[in-house]
Design an enzyme around this catalytic site. Structure first.
Site, PDB file in Angstrom:
ATOM      1  N   CYS A   1       0.812  -1.224   0.000  1.00 58.34           N
ATOM      2  CA  CYS A   1       0.000   0.000   0.000  1.00 58.34           C
ATOM      3  C   CYS A   1       0.840   1.268   0.000  1.00 58.34           C
ATOM      4  CB  CYS A   1      -0.944   0.005   1.189  1.00 58.34           C
ATOM      5  SG  CYS A   1      -1.917  -1.489   1.316  1.00 58.34           S
TER       6      CYS A   1
ATOM      7  N   HIS B   1      -2.984   6.873   3.411  1.00 56.88           N
ATOM      8  CA  HIS B   1      -3.460   5.601   2.866  1.00 56.88           C
ATOM      9  C   HIS B   1      -4.775   5.262   3.546  1.00 56.88           C
ATOM     10  CE1 HIS B   1      -3.927   1.577   1.651  1.00 56.88           C
ATOM     11  NE2 HIS B   1      -3.520   1.034   2.781  1.00 56.88           N
TER      12      HIS B   1
ATOM     13  N   ASN C   1     -10.052  -0.329   1.290  1.00 53.87           N
ATOM     14  CA  ASN C   1      -8.600  -0.213   1.128  1.00 53.87           C
ATOM     15  C   ASN C   1      -8.233  -0.671  -0.286  1.00 53.87           C
ATOM     16  OD1 ASN C   1      -5.826  -0.591   1.120  1.00 53.87           O
ATOM     17  ND2 ASN C   1      -5.740  -1.613   3.102  1.00 53.87           N
TER      18      ASN C   1
HETATM   19  N1  COA Z   1     -17.156  -9.133  11.092  1.00 56.06           N
HETATM   20  C1  COA Z   1     -17.368  -9.469  12.379  1.00 56.06           C
HETATM   21  N2  COA Z   1     -16.381  -9.850  13.214  1.00 56.06           N
HETATM   22  C2  COA Z   1     -15.123  -9.863  12.715  1.00 56.06           C
HETATM   23  C3  COA Z   1     -14.848  -9.503  11.392  1.00 56.06           C
HETATM   24  C4  COA Z   1     -15.919  -9.145  10.571  1.00 56.06           C
HETATM   25  N3  COA Z   1     -15.765  -8.790   9.285  1.00 56.06           N
HETATM   26  N4  COA Z   1     -13.514  -9.632  11.194  1.00 56.06           N
HETATM   27  C5  COA Z   1     -12.976 -10.029  12.354  1.00 56.06           C
HETATM   28  N5  COA Z   1     -13.962 -10.188  13.270  1.00 56.06           N
HETATM   29  C6  COA Z   1     -13.846 -10.613  14.656  1.00 56.06           C
HETATM   30  C7  COA Z   1     -12.605 -11.430  14.919  1.00 56.06           C
HETATM   31  O1  COA Z   1     -12.811 -12.775  14.547  1.00 56.06           O
HETATM   32  C8  COA Z   1     -12.454 -11.262  16.413  1.00 56.06           C
HETATM   33  O2  COA Z   1     -13.324 -12.169  17.051  1.00 56.06           O
HETATM   34  P1  COA Z   1     -12.856 -12.915  18.383  1.00 56.06           P
HETATM   35  O3  COA Z   1     -12.589 -11.812  19.381  1.00 56.06           O
HETATM   36  O4  COA Z   1     -14.033 -13.753  18.694  1.00 56.06           O
HETATM   37  O5  COA Z   1     -11.632 -13.668  18.006  1.00 56.06           O
HETATM   38  C9  COA Z   1     -12.972  -9.849  16.658  1.00 56.06           C
HETATM   39  O6  COA Z   1     -13.735  -9.494  15.504  1.00 56.06           O
HETATM   40  C10 COA Z   1     -11.890  -8.834  16.890  1.00 56.06           C
HETATM   41  O7  COA Z   1     -10.898  -9.026  15.900  1.00 56.06           O
HETATM   42  P2  COA Z   1      -9.655  -8.104  15.787  1.00 56.06           P
HETATM   43  O8  COA Z   1      -8.813  -8.565  14.661  1.00 56.06           O
HETATM   44  O9  COA Z   1      -9.035  -7.948  17.143  1.00 56.06           O
HETATM   45  O10 COA Z   1     -10.380  -6.731  15.424  1.00 56.06           O
HETATM   46  P3  COA Z   1      -9.742  -5.322  15.223  1.00 56.06           P
HETATM   47  O11 COA Z   1     -10.474  -4.361  16.036  1.00 56.06           O
HETATM   48  O12 COA Z   1      -8.252  -5.362  15.301  1.00 56.06           O
HETATM   49  O13 COA Z   1     -10.142  -5.012  13.724  1.00 56.06           O
HETATM   50  C11 COA Z   1      -9.085  -4.981  11.559  1.00 56.06           C
HETATM   51  C12 COA Z   1      -9.653  -5.838  12.700  1.00 56.06           C
HETATM   52  C13 COA Z   1      -8.558  -5.885  10.495  1.00 56.06           C
HETATM   53  C14 COA Z   1     -10.209  -4.124  11.015  1.00 56.06           C
HETATM   54  C15 COA Z   1      -7.976  -4.079  12.143  1.00 56.06           C
HETATM   55  O14 COA Z   1      -7.066  -4.845  12.896  1.00 56.06           O
HETATM   56  C16 COA Z   1      -7.216  -3.370  11.081  1.00 56.06           C
HETATM   57  O15 COA Z   1      -7.752  -2.551  10.378  1.00 56.06           O
HETATM   58  N6  COA Z   1      -5.897  -3.638  10.975  1.00 56.06           N
HETATM   59  C17 COA Z   1      -5.054  -2.994  10.038  1.00 56.06           C
HETATM   60  C18 COA Z   1      -5.178  -3.741   8.820  1.00 56.06           C
HETATM   61  C19 COA Z   1      -4.848  -2.979   7.614  1.00 56.06           C
HETATM   62  O16 COA Z   1      -5.252  -1.872   7.439  1.00 56.06           O
HETATM   63  N7  COA Z   1      -4.119  -3.605   6.750  1.00 56.06           N
HETATM   64  C20 COA Z   1      -3.811  -3.117   5.484  1.00 56.06           C
HETATM   65  C21 COA Z   1      -2.404  -2.765   5.452  1.00 56.06           C
HETATM   66  S1  COA Z   1      -2.164  -1.836   4.034  1.00 56.06           S
END
Ligand code: COA
Length: 325
Positions: free
Chosen positions: A112, A252, A282
């Site tokens: 990204c 980004h 994204n």
């Molecule tokens: N719908 C519902 N629940 C979801 C879900 C979805 N689409 N995706 C994940 N979950 C759940 C997980 O399974 C987890 O459940 P659990 O607690 O029972 O295990 C819970 O939600 C929390 O997951 P977690 O990964 O801790 O959530 P988060 O608050 O960190 O949000 C992202 C997840 C991916 C949105 C966040 O971590 C993020 O944006 N990270 C950066 C990623 C990014 O931008 N990457 C691109 C790089 S260019």
């Protein structure tokens, strides 16, 4: 002598997938996606349309906007994590589709952060006097590397492209400076394990879905907030520019919570931050030029405005750039 963006535009495919699309078949909800990411909808390219096609559509618009003849382009750089093929490069295919064969072309695999890497390369070639006009494209078809059953991934991304014609100027405008970084020790946090040479594409590998993108979202989140903040501060300090002098931040577009944390870290209010991830998700290397392109269309950015671009991505990579528009 400096480099500046002479023309910039973007292209997104027509099909809109709202959060409700995923609600229908996955254990997820519009509420979860909106609250955790800020994303409401994203675009998906048709099967037969390739990353290079999106790139060409954006490039044609950027070239028109720059008011140049295609024959003036001396280098094509394409930032993408979703190339048409491992080889030939998508940049070569874009050059061919634009009808400018003979012009050097190569891809950048910086996730990204790719568009900032691309602009940095264009800037270096232009300031060294080697080229006067460089086409930088950021193009992605992330749905083609998504496991549509993986709710932690498929709701986050979208397809699209942006492009910039970067040219030489003697005026007091353009790219003032940049900082780019990478740390490969974080590589496994955001990775597509198969489809390269490391993992053979066997039936078992496909069954395990290793040919789709994988991410440890939580860990990427923390590093993204820290390093985007650091690199933004680094480039501003290098140029002796205070955050108060920045008119617009174009980050980004991965997650609204990352963007808010970044703004807080660098001390810039959210009303100076361009956000459009609710519409496109994204789009990886395409996200900055799409956000910038839309902001220009909306008349938000004026000549003379100071812009701060900041990104992070697979690699992990991160970078920031300051431009006077
Ligand atoms: N719908 C519902 N629940 C979801 C879900 C979805 N689409 N995706 C994940 N979950 C759940 C997980 O399974 C987890 O459940 P659990 O607690 O029972 O295990 C819970 O939600 C929390 O997951 P977690 O990964 O801790 O959530 P988060 O608050 O960190 O949000 C992202 C997840 C991916 C949105 C966040 O971590 C993020 O944006 N990270 C950066 C990623 C990014 O931008 N990457 C691109 C790089 S260019």
């Amino acid at each position: 002598m400096r480099s500046f963006i002479k023309g910039l535009s973007y292209y997104v495919p027509d099909e809109v997938l709202t959060n409700h699309f995923f609600e229908k078949y996955l254990d997820t909800s519009d509420e979860w996606i909106t609250q955790r990411t800020g994303i409401k909808e994203r675009r998906r390219a048709p099967k037969e349309v390739l990353t290079s096609d999106l790139g060409v559509a954006a490039a044609e618009k950027a070239i028109k906007q720059a008011g140049i003849d295609k024959a003036e382009i001396e280098l094509v750089v394409c930032a993408t994590a979703t190339p048409d093929y491992l080889f030939p490069s998508t940049a070569c295919i874009i050059g061919d589709k634009l009808g400018i064969n003979g012009v050097p072309a190569f891809d950048i695999a910086a996730g990204c952060t790719g568009f900032i890497y691309g602009l940095a390369i264009a800037d270096a070639f232009i300031r060294s006097g080697i080229y006067k006009t460089v086409l930088v494209v950021g193009a992605e078809e992330l749905f083609k590397i998504m496991d549509m059953e993986d709710r932690s991934m498929c709701v986050l991304f979208g397809d699209g492209a942006g492009a910039a014609v970067v040219s030489v100027t003697e005026d007091d405008k353009g790219i003032l400076g940049f900082k780019i970084h990478a740390d490969g020790s974080y590589g496994d946090l955001l990775i597509m394990p198969a489809r390269g040479v490391a993992v053979e594409l066997t039936e078992d590998v496909i069954k395990k879905k290793l040919h789709f993108a994988k991410m440890k979202g939580n860990e990427v989140f923390k590093i993204a907030v820290r390093e985007m903040g650091n690199v933004a501060a680094e480039v501003l300090s290098d140029l002796s520019i205070s955050a108060d002098n920045i008119d617009w931040v174009i980050p980004h577009q991965a997650n609204i919570r990352i963007i808010q944390a970044l703004a807080k870290r660098i001390g810039i209010p959210m009303d100076k931050v361009i956000v459009n991830l609710h519409k496109y998700g994204n789009t990886s290397a395409a996200s900055i030029p799409i956000a910038l392109g839309e902001a220009l269309e909306e008349g938000k950015i004026k000549r003379g405005d100071m812009l701060l671009l900041v990104a992070f991505g697979a690699g992990l990579t991160w970078g920031a750039m300051v431009l006077k528009w």
